[in-house]
Each structure stands twice: as C-alpha cells, then as structure tokens.
Design a protein around this motif. Structure first.
Motif, PDB file in Angstrom:
ATOM      1  N   THR A  35      25.196  47.604  23.130  1.00  0.00           N
ATOM      2  CA  THR A  35      23.787  47.286  23.024  1.00  0.00           C
ATOM      3  C   THR A  35      23.510  46.508  21.751  1.00  0.00           C
ATOM      4  O   THR A  35      24.196  46.671  20.748  1.00  0.00           O
ATOM      5  N   ASP A  36      22.487  45.673  21.819  1.00  0.00           N
ATOM      6  CA  ASP A  36      22.009  44.970  20.641  1.00  0.00           C
ATOM      7  C   ASP A  36      20.732  45.619  20.117  1.00  0.00           C
ATOM      8  O   ASP A  36      20.159  45.160  19.141  1.00  0.00           O
ATOM      9  N   SER A  37      20.284  46.664  20.785  1.00  0.00           N
ATOM     10  CA  SER A  37      19.023  47.296  20.430  1.00  0.00           C
ATOM     11  C   SER A  37      19.159  48.127  19.161  1.00  0.00           C
ATOM     12  O   SER A  37      19.877  49.134  19.139  1.00  0.00           O
ATOM     13  N   PRO A  38      18.454  47.726  18.090  1.00  0.00           N
ATOM     14  CA  PRO A  38      18.475  48.542  16.869  1.00  0.00           C
ATOM     15  C   PRO A  38      17.953  49.958  17.120  1.00  0.00           C
ATOM     16  O   PRO A  38      18.450  50.910  16.539  1.00  0.00           O
ATOM     17  N   PHE A  39      16.962  50.079  18.000  1.00  0.00           N
ATOM     18  CA  PHE A  39      16.398  51.386  18.339  1.00  0.00           C
ATOM     19  C   PHE A  39      17.487  52.285  18.926  1.00  0.00           C
ATOM     20  O   PHE A  39      17.668  53.426  18.501  1.00  0.00           O
ATOM     21  N   LYS A  40      18.245  51.745  19.873  1.00  0.00           N
ATOM     22  CA  LYS A  40      19.297  52.532  20.518  1.00  0.00           C
ATOM     23  C   LYS A  40      20.427  52.830  19.537  1.00  0.00           C
ATOM     24  O   LYS A  40      20.966  53.942  19.525  1.00  0.00           O
ATOM     25  N   LYS A  41      20.786  51.855  18.713  1.00  0.00           N
ATOM     26  CA  LYS A  41      21.844  52.079  17.726  1.00  0.00           C
ATOM     27  C   LYS A  41      21.476  53.215  16.780  1.00  0.00           C
ATOM     28  O   LYS A  41      22.313  54.054  16.457  1.00  0.00           O
ATOM     29  N   LEU A  42      20.231  53.255  16.341  1.00  0.00           N
ATOM     30  CA  LEU A  42      19.772  54.335  15.454  1.00  0.00           C
ATOM     31  C   LEU A  42      19.837  55.681  16.166  1.00  0.00           C
ATOM     32  O   LEU A  42      20.271  56.678  15.597  1.00  0.00           O
ATOM     33  N   ARG A  43      19.404  55.692  17.429  1.00  0.00           N
ATOM     34  CA  ARG A  43      19.426  56.940  18.206  1.00  0.00           C
ATOM     35  C   ARG A  43      20.860  57.445  18.371  1.00  0.00           C
ATOM     36  O   ARG A  43      21.139  58.619  18.142  1.00  0.00           O
ATOM     37  N   LEU A  44      21.758  56.554  18.766  1.00  0.00           N
ATOM     38  CA  LEU A  44      23.144  56.953  18.985  1.00  0.00           C
ATOM     39  C   LEU A  44      23.828  57.383  17.689  1.00  0.00           C
ATOM     40  O   LEU A  44      24.580  58.350  17.678  1.00  0.00           O
ATOM     41  N   ALA A  45      23.545  56.676  16.596  1.00  0.00           N
ATOM     42  CA  ALA A  45      24.134  57.027  15.306  1.00  0.00           C
ATOM     43  C   ALA A  45      23.690  58.426  14.862  1.00  0.00           C
ATOM     44  O   ALA A  45      24.426  59.130  14.176  1.00  0.00           O
TER      45      ALA A  45
END
Length: 86
Positions: free
Chosen positions: A12-22
């Motif tokens: 994903t390129d979604s910063p929102f999703k990256k933050l959630r997954l991290a």
C-alpha cells in the motif's frame, strides 16, 4: 467463482494504512477506537476519500498509532503519482 487466497499482505501507498499496520492494529480496532465505520477506514486507506475527523477522533487516532499530530504526514490518503508532462 471462489476468491483467490491472499498469500501475502497487500502493498500500500496509504500513509493511513501504514501507520495502522505499524501500530499492529486491525481496521476493526480503529473502528472501536475512533467511532467510525469500517467502510470509512477502507475508503481512507484506498484513497477513495480524504480522512476527515473530529478533534476527538484525531486524538484517538494519534493515540492508537502512538504518534503526535506533528508526526503525522500532511496527507493521510494514498499518494497517487501523476504522469509527468514533457
């Protein structure tokens, strides 16, 4: 027709999703913490809608992903690349 099995997490390129997954959170976790629907989270992560949150929801999101407001990217939607003009 059966759906193909997911063997690997989707890139994903979604910063929102990256933050959630991290932060190790599921979409459902954010639903409970922020008081939004799962379809809203999905739209934000796919870049189909710009995240709009109340102050309370933004504070809940920051707390959930262990980031301050200043640490968040300016845009939490998918960064789409535009073709460069010659």
């Amino acid at each position: 027709m059966a759906r193909p099995k997911k063997s690997q997490p989707e890139e994903t390129d979604s910063p929102f999703k990256k933050l959630r997954l991290a932060a190790g959170l599921s979409q459902e976790d954010l639903v409970r913490l922020m008081g939004v629907s799962v379809s809203t989270i999905r739209r934000w992560e796919r870049g189909l809608a710009e995240p709009t949150m109340t102050v309370w929801q933004m504070k809940a999101f920051c707390s959930a992903v262990n980031k301050s407001l200043d640490d968040l990217p300016n845009s939490l939607i998918t960064q789409r690349s535009h073709s460069e003009e010659d």
